[in-house]
Design a protein around this motif. Sequence first.
Motif, PDB file in Angstrom:
ATOM      1  N   UNK A   1       0.834  -1.202   0.000  1.00  0.00           N
ATOM      2  CA  UNK A   1       0.000   0.000   0.000  1.00  0.00           C
ATOM      3  C   UNK A   1       0.870   1.254   0.000  1.00  0.00           C
ATOM      4  N   UNK A   2       1.922   1.245   0.813  1.00  0.00           N
ATOM      5  CA  UNK A   2       2.815   2.407   0.874  1.00  0.00           C
ATOM      6  C   UNK A   2       3.483   2.697  -0.454  1.00  0.00           C
ATOM      7  N   UNK A   3       3.912   1.645  -1.152  1.00  0.00           N
ATOM      8  CA  UNK A   3       4.577   1.836  -2.446  1.00  0.00           C
ATOM      9  C   UNK A   3       3.612   2.418  -3.477  1.00  0.00           C
ATOM     10  N   UNK A   4       2.374   1.933  -3.486  1.00  0.00           N
ATOM     11  CA  UNK A   4       1.390   2.440  -4.452  1.00  0.00           C
ATOM     12  C   UNK A   4       1.057   3.900  -4.175  1.00  0.00           C
ATOM     13  N   UNK A   5       0.864   4.242  -2.894  1.00  0.00           N
ATOM     14  CA  UNK A   5       0.542   5.627  -2.525  1.00  0.00           C
ATOM     15  C   UNK A   5       1.690   6.559  -2.896  1.00  0.00           C
ATOM     16  N   UNK A   6       2.929   6.137  -2.623  1.00  0.00           N
ATOM     17  CA  UNK A   6       4.089   6.995  -2.893  1.00  0.00           C
ATOM     18  C   UNK A   6       4.308   7.204  -4.386  1.00  0.00           C
ATOM     19  N   UNK A   7       4.205   6.128  -5.171  1.00  0.00           N
ATOM     20  CA  UNK A   7       4.520   6.229  -6.601  1.00  0.00           C
ATOM     21  C   UNK A   7       3.382   6.802  -7.435  1.00  0.00           C
ATOM     22  N   UNK A   8       2.158   6.664  -6.958  1.00  0.00           N
ATOM     23  CA  UNK A   8       1.014   7.069  -7.774  1.00  0.00           C
ATOM     24  C   UNK A   8       0.320   8.338  -7.296  1.00  0.00           C
ATOM     25  N   UNK A   9       0.596   8.760  -6.056  1.00  0.00           N
ATOM     26  CA  UNK A   9      -0.203   9.863  -5.518  1.00  0.00           C
ATOM     27  C   UNK A   9       0.634  10.904  -4.789  1.00  0.00           C
ATOM     28  N   UNK A  10       1.176  10.573  -3.612  1.00  0.00           N
ATOM     29  CA  UNK A  10       1.805  11.587  -2.759  1.00  0.00           C
ATOM     30  C   UNK A  10       3.280  11.833  -3.043  1.00  0.00           C
ATOM     31  N   UNK A  11       3.962  10.847  -3.583  1.00  0.00           N
ATOM     32  CA  UNK A  11       5.414  10.946  -3.677  1.00  0.00           C
ATOM     33  C   UNK A  11       6.049  10.396  -2.406  1.00  0.00           C
ATOM     34  N   UNK A  12       7.336  10.065  -2.479  1.00  0.00           N
ATOM     35  CA  UNK A  12       7.995   9.395  -1.349  1.00  0.00           C
ATOM     36  C   UNK A  12       8.079  10.290  -0.118  1.00  0.00           C
ATOM     37  N   UNK A  13       8.438  11.558  -0.286  1.00  0.00           N
ATOM     38  CA  UNK A  13       8.646  12.435   0.869  1.00  0.00           C
ATOM     39  C   UNK A  13       7.363  12.594   1.688  1.00  0.00           C
ATOM     40  N   UNK A  14       6.281  12.962   1.031  1.00  0.00           N
ATOM     41  CA  UNK A  14       5.026  13.179   1.758  1.00  0.00           C
ATOM     42  C   UNK A  14       4.502  11.875   2.367  1.00  0.00           C
ATOM     43  N   UNK A  15       4.687  10.766   1.656  1.00  0.00           N
ATOM     44  CA  UNK A  15       4.242   9.478   2.195  1.00  0.00           C
ATOM     45  C   UNK A  15       4.986   9.149   3.483  1.00  0.00           C
ATOM     46  N   UNK A  16       6.308   9.376   3.484  1.00  0.00           N
ATOM     47  CA  UNK A  16       7.110   9.100   4.686  1.00  0.00           C
ATOM     48  C   UNK A  16       6.665   9.993   5.838  1.00  0.00           C
ATOM     49  N   UNK A  17       6.454  11.271   5.568  1.00  0.00           N
ATOM     50  CA  UNK A  17       6.068  12.210   6.630  1.00  0.00           C
ATOM     51  C   UNK A  17       4.695  11.859   7.197  1.00  0.00           C
ATOM     52  N   UNK A  18       3.704  11.689   6.327  1.00  0.00           N
ATOM     53  CA  UNK A  18       2.337  11.441   6.797  1.00  0.00           C
ATOM     54  C   UNK A  18       2.234  10.123   7.564  1.00  0.00           C
TER      55      UNK A  18
ATOM     56  N   UNK B   1       6.061   3.065   5.236  1.00  0.00           N
ATOM     57  CA  UNK B   1       7.303   3.784   4.903  1.00  0.00           C
ATOM     58  C   UNK B   1       8.437   2.838   4.522  1.00  0.00           C
ATOM     59  N   UNK B   2       8.264   1.543   4.767  1.00  0.00           N
ATOM     60  CA  UNK B   2       9.343   0.577   4.515  1.00  0.00           C
ATOM     61  C   UNK B   2       9.873   0.629   3.081  1.00  0.00           C
ATOM     62  N   UNK B   3       8.988   0.629   2.045  1.00  0.00           N
ATOM     63  CA  UNK B   3       9.528   0.650   0.684  1.00  0.00           C
ATOM     64  C   UNK B   3       9.966   2.034   0.217  1.00  0.00           C
ATOM     65  N   UNK B   4       9.700   3.059   1.014  1.00  0.00           N
ATOM     66  CA  UNK B   4       9.939   4.433   0.558  1.00  0.00           C
ATOM     67  C   UNK B   4      11.291   5.002   0.995  1.00  0.00           C
ATOM     68  N   UNK B   5      11.721   4.679   2.211  1.00  0.00           N
ATOM     69  CA  UNK B   5      12.881   5.366   2.783  1.00  0.00           C
ATOM     70  C   UNK B   5      14.151   5.042   2.011  1.00  0.00           C
ATOM     71  N   UNK B   6      14.415   3.754   1.779  1.00  0.00           N
ATOM     72  CA  UNK B   6      15.633   3.374   1.057  1.00  0.00           C
ATOM     73  C   UNK B   6      15.627   3.952  -0.361  1.00  0.00           C
ATOM     74  N   UNK B   7      14.483   3.851  -1.037  1.00  0.00           N
ATOM     75  CA  UNK B   7      14.387   4.389  -2.401  1.00  0.00           C
ATOM     76  C   UNK B   7      14.550   5.907  -2.409  1.00  0.00           C
ATOM     77  N   UNK B   8      14.007   6.582  -1.385  1.00  0.00           N
ATOM     78  CA  UNK B   8      14.144   8.033  -1.290  1.00  0.00           C
ATOM     79  C   UNK B   8      15.608   8.420  -1.081  1.00  0.00           C
ATOM     80  N   UNK B   9      16.319   7.614  -0.303  1.00  0.00           N
ATOM     81  CA  UNK B   9      17.756   7.863  -0.128  1.00  0.00           C
ATOM     82  C   UNK B   9      18.509   7.710  -1.435  1.00  0.00           C
ATOM     83  N   UNK B  10      18.142   6.693  -2.233  1.00  0.00           N
ATOM     84  CA  UNK B  10      18.793   6.513  -3.528  1.00  0.00           C
ATOM     85  C   UNK B  10      18.518   7.648  -4.489  1.00  0.00           C
TER      86      UNK B  10
END
Length: 730
Positions: A68-85, A138-147
Motif C-alpha cells: 500500500x505504501x509503495x502504491x501511494x508513494x509512486x502514484x499519488x503523494x510521492x515518497x517524501x510526503x508518504x514518509x512524513x504522513x 514507509x518501509x519501501x519508501x525510505x531506502x528508495x528516497x535515499x537513492x
Amino acid sequence: ETSCFAVVCGYPISIFFIVVNEFCERFSYYGMRAVLVLYFKYFLRWDDDFATTIYHTFVALCYLTPILGAIVADSWLGKFKTIVYLSIVYTLGQIIMAVSAIHDITDTNKDGTPDNMTVHVALSMVGLMLIALGTGGIKPCVAAFGGDQFEDHQEKQRSTFFSIFYLSINAGSLLSTVITPILRAQECGIHTQQKCYPLAFGVPAALMVVALIVFIVGSGMYNKTAPQGNIMVKVCKCIGFAVKNRFRHRSSQYPKKEHWMDWAEDKYDKLLIAQVKMVLKVLFLYIPLPMFWALFDQQGSRWTLQATTMDGDFGVLIIQPDQMQTVNPILILILVPIVDSLIYPLISKCKLNFSPLRRMTVGMFLAAMAFVAAGLVQIQIDQTLPKFPSSTESQVKFINMVNRRLDVRANDDYLTFEQIVDLNLGSNVTYVKSLQDGSRNTMVIVQDGGESKISLCLQFHDITAKPEQGANAIRFFNGFDSALNVTVGNQDYGETVPNNMSTYVDVPQGDAQFRIWNSAGQECVYSQKLGFGSSYTLIIPPTFTYDQNCSQSIRPVMNIGQNSFHMAWQIPQYFLITAGEVVFSVTGLEFSYSQAPSNMKSVLQAGWLLTVAVGNIIVLIVAEAATLSEQWAEYILFASLLVVVCFVFAFMAYFYTYIDPTKIEAEFAQKEPEEKGKRKSLEMVKKMDPVDRLDDDSSSSSSSDNEEKIVLVSTKRTWNFLSQEVKCSS
C-alpha cells in the motif's frame, strides 16, 4: 523538486538525515516488538497461544502494508510526503501503545492490577494497527528516497549509502533489543510499582518522534521526485487483462498461444509482457518460501516464551528472556562476512555448483534443524518443571510444626489425592479435608494451645504455575507466638498473626534480604539467594528468637524449584536459524534482483515481503488449529513442515532455468520501433470511418493486387470490430 545542495565527502548532506531517521525508526520498531509478546502475556494476561497469534498477526500486517505504501508513494503523494504522513501515524501508534501499558489509568482500587482490562486491550489494538500501517507504509519508501538523492554519476556513493543504510537498520535493531528489555524489567507506577512496560514502549515512541523531526528538518535539502505511476499497478493490470482476455477466448475456435500472458498483446507491448513473464517465473518460486518465515519470526514469540522458563544468570550479567533475541543480529554481523569471504569461496574452489537456489534450500534446512534444537531444549526444560495436578487431581504437602513424631510429617514433595484427604494425627484426632480439583495445597500441623497434645491441621492454597517473568513467589508461615511483619526491598507482606500464612510476594532474582520485625521494635534479617521462577514457604518456628542467630532457625520449604536449565542452551538454535537466514534471505534477495527486469525489481521486493506476511499468518493458523499439548511437539511439527517444503522447493529449483533479463530486454528493445509502427498503423485503421476507407481504396488506381487485398481484409476486420462494439453497447 530538484536542487543542488552542499556535499560532504562526496555525499549529499541530505542522506545523513535519512540514515539517522532510519536508525531511530528501526530502534522504535524492534524495541517495541522485543517486549510485545511478554506484554501480552503478563500485562494483558493472555495465554501463550493467543499472545503468539496476536503477535504474528501484527507482524503479518507490518509486511502487508508496504504494498500500500509503495502504491501511494509512486502514484499519488510521492515518497517524501508518504514518509512524513505515515510517520505521524506511526508515532501516534507508539504513543498510544505506551499509554495502554500504564496500569494506573484504570487501577481504581490501587492494588496494582488494572480494573478495566478492556480499555488497555482496545488501546493496544489501535496502537498496533497504526504502527503496522506506519512502519509498513514507509518501509519501501525510505531506502528508495535515499537513492534518489544521488546523481547518475554517483553510483559508487549510492552503493556505499545502501551499505551504511542497512548498517543503521542492524544497529537500531541490536541496541533496542538490548535496551528495551532492561527498561521493561524496571519497576514504575503512581500507586503501585509494576514492571515498567510504559517506559519500554515510551522510549521507542520518543525515538520515533526524533526520527520524524530529523526527517522533516532535512526537508529543504532533499531531491524530491514527483510521482510517476506505480509499476506494480501496471503489472497487475497487465496480468488482469491477460486473464480476462484468455477467458473471453476460451472457445476452441481461437488458436492457442505459447504462454497465457500472450493474451495481453492486444493492449500491451511485448516488452512489458516479457518482463511480466520473468517476474511471474520468480514469483512462482516464492510459493514455498513463507514456511521459512513462519519459523524465523517465532524468535520473538515462542522462543522468547521458552526463555522465560530458563536460567538467565550468565555470571557477569543477567539476561532477560526478551534480550536473547539480540543473539540474532550479533550473529548476522559475524556470519555475513565469514560466509561471503570464506565459506562461498571454499565451496567454489571445490568445484561445487552451489547456485543461489541451492543455497536457499540449505538455508531452509538449517532453519528446520534450529526448530529441532528448540524441541530438544524444550524437552529438557519440561523435565525441570514441577508436575502440576490435572483437572481431576489435587496435590498436598504436609508440614509438621509439632514437637513430636507424627505418622504424617514434613515432606519436600507433594502427594497426589482425589478430592478428599482422611488425615489421622493420632490421639483420636482425625481430619477430613476436601480438596479442590486441580489445586495445590500445603497442610500445616500445629499444636493447639500450651500443654495440650491435640494437633490442628491448617490448610493453605499454593500457586499452580511457575511465577511470572522469572520472579520468585515467596511467602511466610508464622509459627511464632506473636504477630510478625515482614518486608523485602520496598514490598511489605503486612502483619501475619500466629499460625497463619502470609500472601505471596514476587521477589526478583538475586540475594533477597527479608526484614522480620514486631510491634516492640525487635527485628531479624534473613537472607536467601534466589534464582529464577522458584517458590518457597519460609517457616518461622515456635522456637524463633530475636538474636544474632535468629535467621538460622528459619526453614525454607521449596514448593517450586528454580529454573535450572540455562538460557545459553538457546544459542545453538539461534546460531542455526541465523545461519539459515544468512544463506536464505541474503541469497534470495540477490537472486530476485538478478532475475528481475530492470524496472520491476520493486515488484519482486513486494513479493518477497508478502512471503514474510504469509509466513506469520501460517504461525497464527497453526497456533490456533494445532491441538498439541506439548510445546516440543509443536516445534517438531514446524520443523517437519519446513523439511517437506524444503524438498518441494528443491524440486521446483531443479527445473528452474536462469535467465539474463538485460539480454532479453535488449532483444525486445531492438524490435520495439517496428512493433510500435505496426500497432500505430492498426490503431489508425481502426479509427478511420469505413466509408472513407472504401472511397480511398476506390480512388487509388495505382495500388497493386496485394495492397488491395490488405485493404479489403483490414476493412472487413474493422467492420467486424465495429459490429462487436455495437452489440456490446446495446
